[in-house]
Design a protein around this motif. Structure first.
Motif, PDB file in Angstrom:
ATOM      1  N   ASP A  79       7.314   3.973  -5.206  1.00 23.28           N
ATOM      2  CA  ASP A  79       8.064   4.295  -3.990  1.00 23.28           C
ATOM      3  C   ASP A  79       9.573   4.250  -4.250  1.00 23.28           C
ATOM      4  OD1 ASP A  79       7.826   4.925  -1.162  1.00 23.28           O
ATOM      5  OD2 ASP A  79       8.927   3.051  -0.862  1.00 23.28           O
ATOM      6  N   GLU A  80       9.979   3.309  -5.071  1.00 18.73           N
ATOM      7  CA  GLU A  80      11.406   3.149  -5.396  1.00 18.73           C
ATOM      8  C   GLU A  80      11.904   4.298  -6.278  1.00 18.73           C
ATOM      9  OE1 GLU A  80      13.753   0.158  -8.313  1.00 18.73           O
ATOM     10  OE2 GLU A  80      12.371  -0.813  -6.909  1.00 18.73           O
ATOM     11  N   ILE A  82      10.716   7.472  -6.546  1.00 17.63           N
ATOM     12  CA  ILE A  82      10.408   8.840  -6.109  1.00 17.63           C
ATOM     13  C   ILE A  82      11.607   9.785  -6.224  1.00 17.63           C
ATOM     14  CG2 ILE A  82       9.871  10.224  -4.052  1.00 17.63           C
ATOM     15  CD1 ILE A  82       7.641   8.234  -3.470  1.00 17.63           C
ATOM     16  N   ARG A 115       4.505  -1.365  -0.860  1.00 18.06           N
ATOM     17  CA  ARG A 115       3.976  -0.406   0.110  1.00 18.06           C
ATOM     18  C   ARG A 115       4.690   0.925  -0.051  1.00 18.06           C
ATOM     19  NH1 ARG A 115       6.986  -0.014   4.871  1.00 18.06           N
ATOM     20  NH2 ARG A 115       8.831  -1.328   4.866  1.00 18.06           N
ATOM     21  N   LEU A 116       4.043   1.975   0.435  1.00 19.06           N
ATOM     22  CA  LEU A 116       4.620   3.320   0.383  1.00 19.06           C
ATOM     23  C   LEU A 116       5.263   3.652   1.728  1.00 19.06           C
ATOM     24  CD1 LEU A 116       1.814   5.278  -1.467  1.00 19.06           C
ATOM     25  CD2 LEU A 116       4.038   4.659  -2.379  1.00 19.06           C
ATOM     26  N   THR A 117       6.428   4.310   1.677  1.00 19.40           N
ATOM     27  CA  THR A 117       7.134   4.658   2.909  1.00 19.40           C
ATOM     28  C   THR A 117       6.911   6.115   3.301  1.00 19.40           C
ATOM     29  OG1 THR A 117       9.103   5.129   1.589  1.00 19.40           O
ATOM     30  CG2 THR A 117       8.915   2.928   2.546  1.00 19.40           C
ATOM     31  N   ARG A 118       6.238   6.891   2.446  1.00 21.65           N
ATOM     32  CA  ARG A 118       5.980   8.305   2.749  1.00 21.65           C
ATOM     33  C   ARG A 118       4.661   8.736   2.118  1.00 21.65           C
ATOM     34  NH1 ARG A 118      11.289  10.424  -0.332  1.00 21.65           N
ATOM     35  NH2 ARG A 118      11.719   8.345  -1.049  1.00 21.65           N
ATOM     36  N   VAL A 120       2.151  10.266  -0.301  1.00 22.47           N
ATOM     37  CA  VAL A 120       2.234  10.610  -1.726  1.00 22.47           C
ATOM     38  C   VAL A 120       0.828  10.918  -2.240  1.00 22.47           C
ATOM     39  CG1 VAL A 120       2.953   9.810  -4.010  1.00 22.47           C
ATOM     40  CG2 VAL A 120       4.210   9.057  -2.011  1.00 22.47           C
TER      41      VAL A 120
END
Length: 146
Positions: A79-80, A82, A115-118, A120
């Motif tokens: 996530d960081e 991307i 955790r993922l914020t979008r 993927v």
């Protein structure tokens, strides 16, 4: 039995304090050496009775080169990274979803820390259960590559 007074307090004033002959208390000579000394000689009967499996090899140890240790990566790291992955061309955006093949980065398994914020779409050889759940919760897809 529980003693009210320690033995040493009753033995004060005696020459050997309950140790028999004074010469017996010197060094390790009276007990036949320290530790496992004499295991093949004068303590053999002790070994046979109390530690019969002391000598020899038991079981099987798998060669380390045959143990599979996959290269892992956490969701938080993905996530960081991307934005950097999109710039370098490792990740591609398709239909509002980012597609990442982690094998191109040298990873084989995705772990669920972070955790993922979008949404993927992640492609990998293996996923932990928590990682697959978190990817799908974020609206993405976890695709296993054969």
């Amino acid at each position: 039995m529980i003693r009210k007074r320690r033995k040493i307090t009753r033995m004060r004033g005696s020459r050997t304090v309950g140790g028999g002959c004074s010469k017996k208390r010197r060094g390790a000579g009276h007990r036949g050496g320290r530790g496992q000394a004499g295991g093949h000689k004068h303590h053999w009967s002790w070994i046979v009775k109390y530690d019969p499996k002391h000598f020899g090899k038991y079981g099987f140890k798998k060669p380390q080169k045959l143990i599979k240790r996959p290269e892992t990566v956490n969701l938080a790291y993905l996530d960081e990274k991307i934005p950097e992955l999109l710039e370098s061309g490792v990740a591609v955006e398709e239909n509002g979803m980012i597609v990442i093949d982690v094998t191109e980065l040298g990873f084989e398994k995705i772990l669920g820390s972070g955790r993922l914020t979008r949404p993927v779409h992640v492609k990998a050889y293996e996923f932990s259960e928590s990682a697959a759940e978190k990817i799908e919760e974020a609206g993405g897809m976890a695709e296993i590559i054969e």
